[in-house]
Scaffold this motif. Structure first.
Motif, PDB file in Angstrom:
ATOM      1  N   LEU A  99      20.431 -37.113  11.632  1.00 35.90           N
ATOM      2  CA  LEU A  99      21.077 -36.306  10.332  1.00 35.90           C
ATOM      3  C   LEU A  99      20.311 -34.963  10.110  1.00 35.90           C
ATOM      4  O   LEU A  99      21.089 -34.178   9.687  1.00 35.90           O
ATOM      5  CB  LEU A  99      20.898 -37.028   9.005  1.00 35.90           C
ATOM      6  N   ARG A 136      25.989 -41.579  15.287  1.00 35.06           N
ATOM      7  CA  ARG A 136      25.995 -42.078  13.842  1.00 35.06           C
ATOM      8  C   ARG A 136      27.113 -42.913  13.421  1.00 35.06           C
ATOM      9  O   ARG A 136      27.105 -43.872  12.556  1.00 35.06           O
ATOM     10  CB  ARG A 136      26.295 -40.711  12.975  1.00 35.06           C
ATOM     11  N   ALA A 137      28.177 -43.053  14.173  1.00 36.24           N
ATOM     12  CA  ALA A 137      29.300 -43.774  14.100  1.00 36.24           C
ATOM     13  C   ALA A 137      29.016 -45.245  14.759  1.00 36.24           C
ATOM     14  O   ALA A 137      29.434 -46.240  13.966  1.00 36.24           O
ATOM     15  CB  ALA A 137      30.600 -43.203  14.637  1.00 36.24           C
ATOM     16  N   PHE A 189      22.995 -46.035   7.611  1.00 34.50           N
ATOM     17  CA  PHE A 189      22.169 -45.427   6.471  1.00 34.50           C
ATOM     18  C   PHE A 189      22.247 -46.220   5.144  1.00 34.50           C
ATOM     19  O   PHE A 189      23.355 -46.585   5.023  1.00 34.50           O
ATOM     20  CB  PHE A 189      22.126 -44.023   6.304  1.00 34.50           C
ATOM     21  N   ASN A 248      24.910 -43.040  -2.402  1.00 35.07           N
ATOM     22  CA  ASN A 248      25.850 -42.349  -1.810  1.00 35.07           C
ATOM     23  C   ASN A 248      27.231 -42.943  -1.459  1.00 35.07           C
ATOM     24  O   ASN A 248      27.714 -43.130  -0.326  1.00 35.07           O
ATOM     25  CB  ASN A 248      25.561 -41.704  -0.441  1.00 35.07           C
ATOM     26  N   LEU A 269      31.442 -43.297  -2.201  1.00 32.04           N
ATOM     27  CA  LEU A 269      32.408 -42.703  -2.439  1.00 32.04           C
ATOM     28  C   LEU A 269      32.871 -42.650  -4.001  1.00 32.04           C
ATOM     29  O   LEU A 269      32.947 -43.983  -4.234  1.00 32.04           O
ATOM     30  CB  LEU A 269      33.651 -42.796  -1.740  1.00 32.04           C
ATOM     31  N   LEU A 288      34.780 -47.025   5.166  1.00 26.45           N
ATOM     32  CA  LEU A 288      34.464 -45.744   5.279  1.00 26.45           C
ATOM     33  C   LEU A 288      34.099 -45.567   7.003  1.00 26.45           C
ATOM     34  O   LEU A 288      34.569 -44.868   7.757  1.00 26.45           O
ATOM     35  CB  LEU A 288      33.607 -44.986   4.407  1.00 26.45           C
ATOM     36  N   PRO A 289      32.887 -46.313   7.378  1.00 20.87           N
ATOM     37  CA  PRO A 289      32.349 -46.192   8.533  1.00 20.87           C
ATOM     38  C   PRO A 289      33.530 -46.534   9.757  1.00 20.87           C
ATOM     39  O   PRO A 289      33.422 -45.907  10.809  1.00 20.87           O
ATOM     40  CB  PRO A 289      31.122 -46.953   8.707  1.00 20.87           C
ATOM     41  N   TYR A 311      35.708 -44.044  11.322  1.00 13.92           N
ATOM     42  CA  TYR A 311      35.353 -43.120  12.095  1.00 13.92           C
ATOM     43  C   TYR A 311      34.780 -43.562  13.467  1.00 13.92           C
ATOM     44  O   TYR A 311      34.247 -42.909  14.304  1.00 13.92           O
ATOM     45  CB  TYR A 311      34.145 -42.170  11.441  1.00 13.92           C
ATOM     46  N   LYS A 319      28.736 -33.819  -1.230  1.00 10.58           N
ATOM     47  CA  LYS A 319      27.910 -34.662  -0.839  1.00 10.58           C
ATOM     48  C   LYS A 319      28.960 -35.933  -0.077  1.00 10.58           C
ATOM     49  O   LYS A 319      28.662 -36.392   0.869  1.00 10.58           O
ATOM     50  CB  LYS A 319      27.551 -35.529  -2.145  1.00 10.58           C
ATOM     51  N   GLU A 320      30.133 -35.873  -0.403  1.00 10.20           N
ATOM     52  CA  GLU A 320      31.104 -36.803   0.317  1.00 10.20           C
ATOM     53  C   GLU A 320      31.000 -36.408   1.762  1.00 10.20           C
ATOM     54  O   GLU A 320      31.332 -37.165   2.542  1.00 10.20           O
ATOM     55  CB  GLU A 320      32.466 -36.798  -0.581  1.00 10.20           C
ATOM     56  N   LEU A 377      28.104 -37.495   3.360  1.00 15.31           N
ATOM     57  CA  LEU A 377      28.401 -38.819   3.489  1.00 15.31           C
ATOM     58  C   LEU A 377      29.373 -39.269   4.849  1.00 15.31           C
ATOM     59  O   LEU A 377      28.889 -40.207   5.778  1.00 15.31           O
ATOM     60  CB  LEU A 377      28.719 -39.614   2.354  1.00 15.31           C
ATOM     61  N   ARG A 378      30.246 -38.620   4.714  1.00 16.59           N
ATOM     62  CA  ARG A 378      31.302 -38.965   5.885  1.00 16.59           C
ATOM     63  C   ARG A 378      30.767 -38.470   7.356  1.00 16.59           C
ATOM     64  O   ARG A 378      31.068 -39.401   8.411  1.00 16.59           O
ATOM     65  CB  ARG A 378      32.445 -38.054   5.473  1.00 16.59           C
ATOM     66  N   LYS A 379      30.028 -37.603   7.242  1.00 14.67           N
ATOM     67  CA  LYS A 379      29.320 -36.847   8.605  1.00 14.67           C
ATOM     68  C   LYS A 379      28.147 -38.218   8.927  1.00 14.67           C
ATOM     69  O   LYS A 379      28.130 -38.418  10.222  1.00 14.67           O
ATOM     70  CB  LYS A 379      28.801 -35.853   8.494  1.00 14.67           C
ATOM     71  N   ALA A 380      27.395 -38.495   7.939  1.00 17.07           N
ATOM     72  CA  ALA A 380      26.598 -39.463   8.149  1.00 17.07           C
ATOM     73  C   ALA A 380      26.920 -40.764   8.601  1.00 17.07           C
ATOM     74  O   ALA A 380      26.455 -41.558   9.499  1.00 17.07           O
ATOM     75  CB  ALA A 380      25.762 -39.769   7.012  1.00 17.07           C
ATOM     76  N   VAL A 381      28.068 -41.221   8.454  1.00 15.79           N
ATOM     77  CA  VAL A 381      28.848 -42.251   9.122  1.00 15.79           C
ATOM     78  C   VAL A 381      29.708 -42.169  10.150  1.00 15.79           C
ATOM     79  O   VAL A 381      30.177 -42.912  10.689  1.00 15.79           O
ATOM     80  CB  VAL A 381      29.717 -43.417   7.921  1.00 15.79           C
ATOM     81  N   ALA A 414      31.917 -39.163  11.011  1.00 14.90           N
ATOM     82  CA  ALA A 414      32.648 -38.125  11.197  1.00 14.90           C
ATOM     83  C   ALA A 414      32.473 -36.920  12.144  1.00 14.90           C
ATOM     84  O   ALA A 414      31.268 -36.319  11.761  1.00 14.90           O
ATOM     85  CB  ALA A 414      33.303 -37.621   9.733  1.00 14.90           C
ATOM     86  N   GLN A 421      25.800 -29.383   7.509  1.00 17.07           N
ATOM     87  CA  GLN A 421      25.459 -30.425   8.119  1.00 17.07           C
ATOM     88  C   GLN A 421      25.023 -31.688   7.308  1.00 17.07           C
ATOM     89  O   GLN A 421      25.181 -31.446   5.925  1.00 17.07           O
ATOM     90  CB  GLN A 421      23.787 -29.807   8.369  1.00 17.07           C
ATOM     91  N   PRO A 422      25.097 -32.668   7.666  1.00 18.27           N
ATOM     92  CA  PRO A 422      25.046 -33.964   7.092  1.00 18.27           C
ATOM     93  C   PRO A 422      23.971 -33.899   6.042  1.00 18.27           C
ATOM     94  O   PRO A 422      24.063 -34.203   4.697  1.00 18.27           O
ATOM     95  CB  PRO A 422      25.082 -35.204   7.957  1.00 18.27           C
ATOM     96  N   ILE A 423      22.703 -33.916   6.354  1.00 20.19           N
ATOM     97  CA  ILE A 423      21.536 -34.075   5.550  1.00 20.19           C
ATOM     98  C   ILE A 423      21.562 -32.860   4.251  1.00 20.19           C
ATOM     99  O   ILE A 423      21.378 -33.337   3.279  1.00 20.19           O
ATOM    100  CB  ILE A 423      20.259 -34.164   6.143  1.00 20.19           C
ATOM    101  N   MET A 450      24.308 -33.702   1.732  1.00 22.74           N
ATOM    102  CA  MET A 450      24.039 -35.014   0.932  1.00 22.74           C
ATOM    103  C   MET A 450      22.789 -34.388  -0.052  1.00 22.74           C
ATOM    104  O   MET A 450      22.690 -35.000  -0.947  1.00 22.74           O
ATOM    105  CB  MET A 450      23.537 -36.234   1.959  1.00 22.74           C
TER     106      MET A 450
END
Lengths: 246, 406
Positions: free
Chosen positions: A61, A88-89, A94, A100, A102, A113-114, A117, B307-308, B311-315, B317, B398-400, B403
């Motif tokens: 991250l 990450r996908a 995390f 966090n 939605l 969600l994950p 992607y 934040k969304e 989050l999307r990037k963290a999972v 995207a 950047q994801p972090i 967030m």
């Protein structure tokens, strides 16, 4: 990224500094650590010790600013944006202290969600995986509820379901019990231990010793440096086996 | 990420802030709506005017001195000699000379002040006027300088009300005329003037006018449909006769006009199209304002949903997933706005044309496919252009950092 014999995570002299108008603020110094597959590791330290920053770097991250970070033998700083997104996908996930989730989205949508992607899980498998993950955390009866209709414990369990739905190698949990009451906290830690027993590597970040003790290994951090790395704690399963033998 | 998922994520994003999305879209609704409305109303009036002019034959020419609008005053340049010379051309037919008179026409106690046209029977063919009752003017009427008159429908109504005018005698100036025919109503605002006119034989008008060598107006038709050739033929002849040296064909140098209805129509079309374009241009400013509104709201949305995005990037995207999602949100907003705007404008424009046709006669609501497609494409393009900055901003997060955003 192909599987190989290299440790899952390896850092050599890893450093991180933040830069603000040419002012450097170092937060991590000379971090050397190795984490193997299926370990349950707690990174413990007081506020400001750099534990969350370390987790963010290990979870892709955030970027480190010095030293090396090898993920299964591959240098992280040589990976491009798409590769990082793919890791990450597919390989890491995390659980955050602040959940966090939605907003105005259901438990099911959050857990889904994950998967949207994920580059390899087909669309046809999504529903089944989501249902299974929600069942694992015991929230099937709440799957259609919106995230803001859930209790703190339920929110965190939704976040755990979201973390495990892609079956990643590593689940990072950043103070997962920080916003929860004690009963919900025990439920969440119990869920993480079960995931570890199911084969996932768990990296837990906490400032509470009692939470860290659920792990089999505790790495203590103070002012950005590792001060202690202990592997004497036993997992819940090992503890249960011990008590059965006695 | 599948396109379906991206679209679904974009729609979810919009659904979550439904009221704001609707209000943002309103800018585009108004923008697209006004463009379509202005263009379609412009096109409707253009078609209306062209239809009116087309009721004359496109091959009909009119020749008159410059300044014929000052009828009754001596606007002079076309002479009887010119008329005879034009009669000698091989490219023309149905030549109808005309002299305008203004005098009072009386029947009993009714009195009107019509425009009196002294002309020959050809004028009715050239102007596509048809007889309703009785007969048109004839060659015999002209040659014999008979005191007969054909009335436009409105003139007949004004003078006779419910009485049958045929065979009745009316007084024009100091002379008595027998009504031999009543014309069909032309029935449109542009040609209404013709309905109020009265038509007497050419030689009679000439006699009333007194010693004159000038003619006010000539209507004729090209013999082979080649209007440009006919125009050149007439223009060269008149320039030669009027001693006008004009090799560059600059009509400003001439002391006469000679143009076909087809050319007149082209001029009208050019003018109405310019007006339509001008109105469309003004309306498109509101479309631009709508676009700025979209960008503004998308920027707010990016900030609000930082934040969304994190989050999307963290999972998992990728940059382009976020970029496409936010671009699609902007495009969906503008497209919905565009569609609603087009539907609203068509309904409103149709309503306006219905109301206008009550006053103007037969007004058909004209709407071209381009007038619909172009604003829609523009709306989507605006979504794309004004959405790209917020979308890039979102994708670059950047994801972090995202967030941790508060």
């Amino acid at each position: 990224m192909p599987e190989n014999d290299a440790p899952l995570i390896e850092t050599k002299n890893l450093q991180k500094s933040y830069f603000n108008e040419e002012l450097e603020t170092p937060v991590l110094f000379n971090i050397d650590l190795t984490i193997k597959k299926n370990e349950f590791v707690a990174i413990m330290g007081p506020s400001g010790s750099g534990k969350s920053t370390l987790m963010h770097i290990l979870g892709f991250l955030d970027h480190h600013t010095g030293g090396e970070y090898l993920f299964q033998g591959q240098l992280a700083h040589e990976m491009d944006e798409d590769t990082l997104s793919r890791i990450r996908a597919t390989r890491v996930s995390f659980v955050f202290q602040a959940f966090n989730l939605l907003p105005r989205a259901s438990v099911e949508q959050n857990v889904m969600l994950p998967l949207i992607y994920h580059p390899t899980i087909p669309e046809s498998e999504r529903a089944e995986r989501v249902a299974k993950a929600i069942e694992t955390v015991g929230l099937t009866h709440r799957k259609n509820n919106l995230s803001n209709q859930l209790s703190g414990g339920e929110k965190q369990r939704t976040a755990i379901a979201r973390a495990l739905v892609t079956e990643p190698d590593i689940i990072f949990a950043d103070e997962p019990t920080g916003n929860l009451d004690s009963v919900s906290g025990i439920q969440v830690m119990s869920a993480l231990q079960e995931l570890n027993e199911a084969g996932h590597t768990i990296i837990l970040v906490t400032h509470e010793k009692s939470t860290a003790e659920h792990a089999e290994r505790i790495i203590e951090l103070f002012d950005g440096r590792i001060t202690k790395d202990t592997t004497e704690f036993k997992t819940r399963k090992a503890k249960e086996e011990d008590s059965l033998q006695k | 990420m599948l396109l379906k998922d991206t679209i679904s994520a974009a729609l979810e994003g919009l659904k979550r802030s439904r009221m704001r999305s609707m209000l943002t879209t309103l800018g585009i609704v108004i923008g697209v709506g006004s463009v379509v409305l202005m263009v379609s109303i412009g096109a409707s009036f253009e078609r209306f005017i062209v239809d009116q002019v087309e009721s004359f034959s496109g091959d009909t020419f009119e020749i008159h001195a410059k300044g014929v609008q000052d009828i009754g005053k001596d606007v002079l340049s076309i002479t009887f000699g010119d008329l005879e010379a034009i009669r000698g051309l091989t490219t023309v037919k149905n030549i109808a000379p005309a002299i305008f008179l203004t005098d009072r026409a009386k029947y009993g106690r009714e009195e009107i002040a019509p425009m009196i046209l002294g002309t020959t029977k050809e004028i009715f063919y050239n102007w596509s006027m048809k007889i309703d009752e009785g007969r048109l003017l004839s060659d015999e009427d002209d040659k014999g300088a008979k005191s007969v008159v054909v009335l436009g429908s409105q003139a007949a109504e004004d003078l006779f009300q419910n009485e049958n005018p045929l065979g009745k005698r009316i007084t024009i100036g100091a002379r008595k005329f027998t009504v031999v025919g009543i014309l069909e109503t032309m029935g449109s605002p542009l040609t209404a003037e013709l309905d109020s006119m009265v038509y007497v034989p050419f030689l009679v008008a000439k006699a009333i006018k007194g010693r004159t060598t000038y003619i006010d107006y000539i209507a004729l038709q090209s013999i082979n449909g080649d209007n440009e050739l006919t125009r050149q033929d007439i223009v060269s002849l008149l320039r030669q006769r009027h001693n006008i040296d004009n090799p560059e064909d600059d009509i400003d140098k001439d002391d006469f006009y000679a143009r076909s209805m087809e050319q007149a129509m082209e001029i009208i079309e050019t003018v109405t199209m310019s007006i339509t374009l001008f109105l469309g241009l003004i309306a498109s400013i509101s479309l631009l304002v709508g676009g700025v509104g979209i960008m503004n709201i998308m920027l707010v949305s990016v900030t609000e949903r930082t934040k969304e995005i994190g989050l999307r990037k963290a999972v998992g995207a990728r940059r382009r997933d976020i970029l496409i999602q936010f671009l699609l949100e902007a495009i969906v907003l503008t497209l919905i706005g565009g569609i609603v705007g087009v539907i609203g404008a068509i309904s409103f424009g149709y309503l306006i044309s219905l109301i206008a046709s009550k006053f103007l006669g037969d007004l058909t609501y004209a709407l071209s496919v381009q007038a619909i497609i172009l604003p829609l494409v523009t709306a989507v393009a605006i979504g794309l252009i004004f959405g790209i900055y917020p979308a890039r901003k979102a994708a670059a997060l950047q994801p972090i950092e995202a967030m941790g955003y508060e």
